[in-house]
Scaffold this motif. Structure first.
Motif, PDB file in Angstrom:
ATOM      1  N   ASP A  64     110.419-111.993  29.959  1.00 28.57           N
ATOM      2  CA  ASP A  64     109.659-111.149  29.031  1.00 28.57           C
ATOM      3  C   ASP A  64     109.088-111.936  27.859  1.00 28.57           C
ATOM      4  OD1 ASP A  64     112.048-111.748  27.831  1.00 28.57           O
ATOM      5  OD2 ASP A  64     112.526-109.694  27.233  1.00 28.57           O
ATOM      6  N   THR A  65     108.994-113.263  27.978  1.00 25.85           N
ATOM      7  CA  THR A  65     108.492-114.065  26.865  1.00 25.85           C
ATOM      8  C   THR A  65     107.068-113.674  26.517  1.00 25.85           C
ATOM      9  OG1 THR A  65     109.874-115.908  27.612  1.00 25.85           O
ATOM     10  CG2 THR A  65     108.148-116.412  26.019  1.00 25.85           C
ATOM     11  N   TYR A  66     106.170-113.695  27.502  1.00 31.47           N
ATOM     12  CA  TYR A  66     104.759-113.330  27.299  1.00 31.47           C
ATOM     13  C   TYR A  66     104.283-112.536  28.513  1.00 31.47           C
ATOM     14  CZ  TYR A  66     105.006-117.139  23.863  1.00 31.47           C
ATOM     15  OH  TYR A  66     105.366-117.954  22.833  1.00 31.47           O
ATOM     16  N   TRP A  67     103.108-111.941  28.414  1.00 36.85           N
ATOM     17  CA  TRP A  67     102.555-111.178  29.532  1.00 36.85           C
ATOM     18  C   TRP A  67     102.244-112.066  30.731  1.00 36.85           C
ATOM     19  CZ3 TRP A  67      97.875-112.505  31.543  1.00 36.85           C
ATOM     20  CH2 TRP A  67      97.018-113.274  30.745  1.00 36.85           C
ATOM     21  N   TRP A  68     101.970-113.343  30.473  1.00 37.02           N
ATOM     22  CA  TRP A  68     101.581-114.259  31.542  1.00 37.02           C
ATOM     23  C   TRP A  68     102.754-115.063  32.092  1.00 37.02           C
ATOM     24  CZ3 TRP A  68     103.164-118.826  29.649  1.00 37.02           C
ATOM     25  CH2 TRP A  68     103.138-119.021  28.262  1.00 37.02           C
ATOM     26  N   THR A  69     103.949-114.827  31.628  1.00 36.66           N
ATOM     27  CA  THR A  69     105.097-115.642  32.037  1.00 36.66           C
ATOM     28  C   THR A  69     105.323-115.607  33.547  1.00 36.66           C
ATOM     29  OG1 THR A  69     106.217-115.395  29.899  1.00 36.66           O
ATOM     30  CG2 THR A  69     107.577-115.992  31.795  1.00 36.66           C
ATOM     31  N   ILE A  70     105.382-114.425  34.124  1.00 34.63           N
ATOM     32  CA  ILE A  70     105.647-114.327  35.566  1.00 34.63           C
ATOM     33  C   ILE A  70     104.516-114.940  36.390  1.00 34.63           C
ATOM     34  CG2 ILE A  70     105.950-112.716  37.489  1.00 34.63           C
ATOM     35  CD1 ILE A  70     107.659-110.977  35.688  1.00 34.63           C
ATOM     36  N   PRO A  71     103.232-114.651  36.102  1.00 33.39           N
ATOM     37  CA  PRO A  71     102.171-115.328  36.870  1.00 33.39           C
ATOM     38  C   PRO A  71     102.243-116.849  36.799  1.00 33.39           C
ATOM     39  CG  PRO A  71     101.248-113.469  35.686  1.00 33.39           C
ATOM     40  CD  PRO A  71     102.661-113.619  35.215  1.00 33.39           C
ATOM     41  N   ILE A  72     102.564-117.398  35.643  1.00 34.34           N
ATOM     42  CA  ILE A  72     102.667-118.854  35.514  1.00 34.34           C
ATOM     43  C   ILE A  72     103.857-119.377  36.314  1.00 34.34           C
ATOM     44  CG2 ILE A  72     103.403-120.656  33.882  1.00 34.34           C
ATOM     45  CD1 ILE A  72     100.458-120.306  33.848  1.00 34.34           C
ATOM     46  N   LEU A  85     100.682-121.407  27.050  1.00 31.90           N
ATOM     47  CA  LEU A  85      99.964-121.066  28.273  1.00 31.90           C
ATOM     48  C   LEU A  85      99.080-122.230  28.722  1.00 31.90           C
ATOM     49  CD1 LEU A  85      98.931-119.174  30.484  1.00 31.90           C
ATOM     50  CD2 LEU A  85      97.341-118.206  28.811  1.00 31.90           C
ATOM     51  N   THR A  86      98.382-122.835  27.783  1.00 30.11           N
ATOM     52  CA  THR A  86      97.489-123.947  28.123  1.00 30.11           C
ATOM     53  C   THR A  86      98.263-125.109  28.716  1.00 30.11           C
ATOM     54  OG1 THR A  86      95.956-123.323  26.345  1.00 30.11           O
ATOM     55  CG2 THR A  86      95.789-125.571  27.217  1.00 30.11           C
ATOM     56  N   TYR A  87      99.352-125.506  28.066  1.00 27.55           N
ATOM     57  CA  TYR A  87     100.153-126.623  28.556  1.00 27.55           C
ATOM     58  C   TYR A  87     100.715-126.350  29.944  1.00 27.55           C
ATOM     59  CZ  TYR A  87     100.223-129.077  24.038  1.00 27.55           C
ATOM     60  OH  TYR A  87      99.874-129.765  22.901  1.00 27.55           O
ATOM     61  N   GLN A  88     101.240-125.148  30.139  1.00 27.51           N
ATOM     62  CA  GLN A  88     101.866-124.847  31.420  1.00 27.51           C
ATOM     63  C   GLN A  88     100.831-124.735  32.540  1.00 27.51           C
ATOM     64  OE1 GLN A  88     105.376-122.560  31.797  1.00 27.51           O
ATOM     65  NE2 GLN A  88     105.565-122.151  29.621  1.00 27.51           N
ATOM     66  N   PHE A  89      99.654-124.181  32.232  1.00 31.59           N
ATOM     67  CA  PHE A  89      98.601-124.104  33.239  1.00 31.59           C
ATOM     68  C   PHE A  89      98.091-125.499  33.596  1.00 31.59           C
ATOM     69  CE2 PHE A  89      94.119-123.667  34.471  1.00 31.59           C
ATOM     70  CZ  PHE A  89      94.269-122.843  35.582  1.00 31.59           C
ATOM     71  N   LEU A  90      97.912-126.348  32.586  1.00 27.32           N
ATOM     72  CA  LEU A  90      97.456-127.712  32.850  1.00 27.32           C
ATOM     73  C   LEU A  90      98.492-128.497  33.646  1.00 27.32           C
ATOM     74  CD1 LEU A  90      95.759-128.685  29.463  1.00 27.32           C
ATOM     75  CD2 LEU A  90      94.643-128.084  31.626  1.00 27.32           C
ATOM     76  N   ASP A  91      99.767-128.225  33.408  1.00 22.85           N
ATOM     77  CA  ASP A  91     100.818-128.892  34.170  1.00 22.85           C
ATOM     78  C   ASP A  91     100.707-128.553  35.655  1.00 22.85           C
ATOM     79  OD1 ASP A  91     103.432-130.389  34.252  1.00 22.85           O
ATOM     80  OD2 ASP A  91     104.101-128.472  35.052  1.00 22.85           O
ATOM     81  N   VAL A  92     100.375-127.307  35.958  1.00 22.81           N
ATOM     82  CA  VAL A  92     100.185-126.906  37.353  1.00 22.81           C
ATOM     83  C   VAL A  92      98.963-127.607  37.941  1.00 22.81           C
ATOM     84  CG1 VAL A  92      99.619-124.986  38.890  1.00 22.81           C
ATOM     85  CG2 VAL A  92     101.320-124.669  37.080  1.00 22.81           C
ATOM     86  N   VAL A  93      97.848-127.585  37.212  1.00 22.91           N
ATOM     87  CA  VAL A  93      96.601-128.141  37.725  1.00 22.91           C
ATOM     88  C   VAL A  93      96.726-129.642  37.966  1.00 22.91           C
ATOM     89  CG1 VAL A  93      94.183-128.602  37.188  1.00 22.91           C
ATOM     90  CG2 VAL A  93      95.163-126.347  36.702  1.00 22.91           C
ATOM     91  N   ARG A 103     106.500-124.949  26.158  1.00 21.73           N
ATOM     92  CA  ARG A 103     105.912-126.185  25.655  1.00 21.73           C
ATOM     93  C   ARG A 103     105.475-126.082  24.201  1.00 21.73           C
ATOM     94  NH1 ARG A 103     104.338-129.529  29.874  1.00 21.73           N
ATOM     95  NH2 ARG A 103     105.665-129.114  31.672  1.00 21.73           N
ATOM     96  N   SER A 104     105.379-124.861  23.686  1.00 22.39           N
ATOM     97  CA  SER A 104     104.927-124.684  22.305  1.00 22.39           C
ATOM     98  C   SER A 104     105.352-123.318  21.807  1.00 22.39           C
ATOM     99  CB  SER A 104     103.400-124.815  22.223  1.00 22.39           C
ATOM    100  OG  SER A 104     102.931-124.507  20.914  1.00 22.39           O
ATOM    101  N   ALA A 105     105.584-123.227  20.490  1.00 25.73           N
ATOM    102  CA  ALA A 105     105.926-121.942  19.898  1.00 25.73           C
ATOM    103  C   ALA A 105     104.711-121.030  19.793  1.00 25.73           C
ATOM    104  CB  ALA A 105     106.530-122.152  18.504  1.00 25.73           C
ATOM    105  N   ARG A 106     103.511-121.612  19.884  1.00 26.63           N
ATOM    106  CA  ARG A 106     102.285-120.824  19.838  1.00 26.63           C
ATOM    107  C   ARG A 106     101.900-120.406  21.255  1.00 26.63           C
ATOM    108  NH1 ARG A 106      98.159-124.294  16.277  1.00 26.63           N
ATOM    109  NH2 ARG A 106      99.305-126.045  17.188  1.00 26.63           N
ATOM    110  N   GLU A 107     101.676-119.117  21.446  1.00 26.78           N
ATOM    111  CA  GLU A 107     101.501-118.580  22.788  1.00 26.78           C
ATOM    112  C   GLU A 107     100.350-119.225  23.541  1.00 26.78           C
ATOM    113  OE1 GLU A 107     100.552-114.335  25.069  1.00 26.78           O
ATOM    114  OE2 GLU A 107     101.029-114.353  22.923  1.00 26.78           O
ATOM    115  N   TRP A 108      99.174-119.329  22.921  1.00 24.46           N
ATOM    116  CA  TRP A 108      98.022-119.847  23.647  1.00 24.46           C
ATOM    117  C   TRP A 108      98.211-121.313  24.028  1.00 24.46           C
ATOM    118  CZ3 TRP A 108      94.804-123.868  22.213  1.00 24.46           C
ATOM    119  CH2 TRP A 108      94.909-124.316  20.895  1.00 24.46           C
ATOM    120  N   LEU A 109      98.919-122.064  23.178  1.00 23.04           N
ATOM    121  CA  LEU A 109      99.189-123.461  23.505  1.00 23.04           C
ATOM    122  C   LEU A 109     100.206-123.576  24.639  1.00 23.04           C
ATOM    123  CD1 LEU A 109      99.356-125.556  20.192  1.00 23.04           C
ATOM    124  CD2 LEU A 109      97.826-125.873  22.157  1.00 23.04           C
TER     125      LEU A 109
END
Length: 254
Positions: free
Chosen positions: A138-146, A59-67, A51-57
């Protein structure tokens, strides 16, 4: 207003907010694919896109999409709630039979998973299924959990709405069991049409099997378990398959 009419309106609103809307978008998507210059077999569909080239964004977008994606699941559980009667118990989504539900879920995952993989491979070979492009693991450390959370969201959304809620409401409207099973299966296939006709056929068959199982067992928990396992394999295992067999699973290069 008669009770039956209220239920029909309620079902229409719930579907318009969730899987029905996805089905309409998928129908438009398959029309667009069929009218494109490139053949269907040379097209691709991305899963769980960044959802974004910036990692924290991202993660935020993808987590909010789940919630927020689970809000409609909360809605249908609320609509099924009756005084003195738990909506979770009503559709068999509880922990009263953990061992039996887990075993049944594993069985359903095996029954659907292997033929589903074969159907996808056949669809790619004969050109009626698009290539599904997964997110690299292998995109980010949180990729698989998300991805695991996204798989859980899909399992809860589809099984609790397309089966638990819809079967309950159609039964209350006097619709027979097999008409309900077929209707739910066609809905399930329709919102996967963006993957091509193989996605429609495979998910419609899955809908028939899951609908029959729910009619027989009266529980959505095994369906959620099976669906979650299948989507974890799709989201996490599929990228490995692309790497191992790129000629079969990878999209055709432009």
């Amino acid at each position: 207003m008669p009770a039956a009419r209220r239920l029909r309106i309620e079902v229409a609103i719930v579907l318009a907010l969730s899987l029905g809307a996805s089905a309409v978008y998928s129908i438009v998507a398959i029309i667009a694919r069929l009218t494109a210059e490139r053949p269907l077999g040379e097209q691709s569909a991305a899963l769980n896109q960044s959802r974004s080239a910036r990692e924290w964004l991202d993660l935020t977008y993808q987590f909010l999409d789940v919630v927020f994606g689970l809000a409609v699941v909360a809605l249908v559980l609320y609509l099924l709630w009756q005084p003195g009667r738990s909506p979770f118990r009503r559709i068999g989504f509880d922990l009263t039979r953990p061992g039996r539900d887990a075993a049944s879920g594993l069985l359903l995952a095996a029954v659907i998973g292997v033929p589903g993989l074969a159907l996808y491979a056949a669809g790619r070979a004969f050109g009626f299924t698009v290539a599904v492009v997964p997110q690299p693991l292998d995109t980010y450390w949180w990729t698989i959990p998300i991805l695991v959370l996204a798989a859980l969201k899909a399992a809860l959304t589809e099984e609790l709405i397309a089966v638990g809620y819809l079967f309950t409401r159609l039964r209350e409207l006097g619709v027979g069991p097999w008409a309900t099973i077929i209707s739910s299966a066609l809905l399930r296939g329709s919102y996967h049409l963006y993957q091509g006709f193989g996605g429609f056929i495979g998910n419609a068959v899955m809908g028939v099997v899951f609908g029959w199982a729910y009619t027989r067992w009266g529980r959505t928990m095994p369906l959620v378990i099976a669906h979650w396992l299948l989507d974890i394999v799709s989201f996490v295992g599929y990228p490995l398959a692309v790497g191992w067999w790129p000629g079969l699973f990878a999209p055709t290069a432009d």
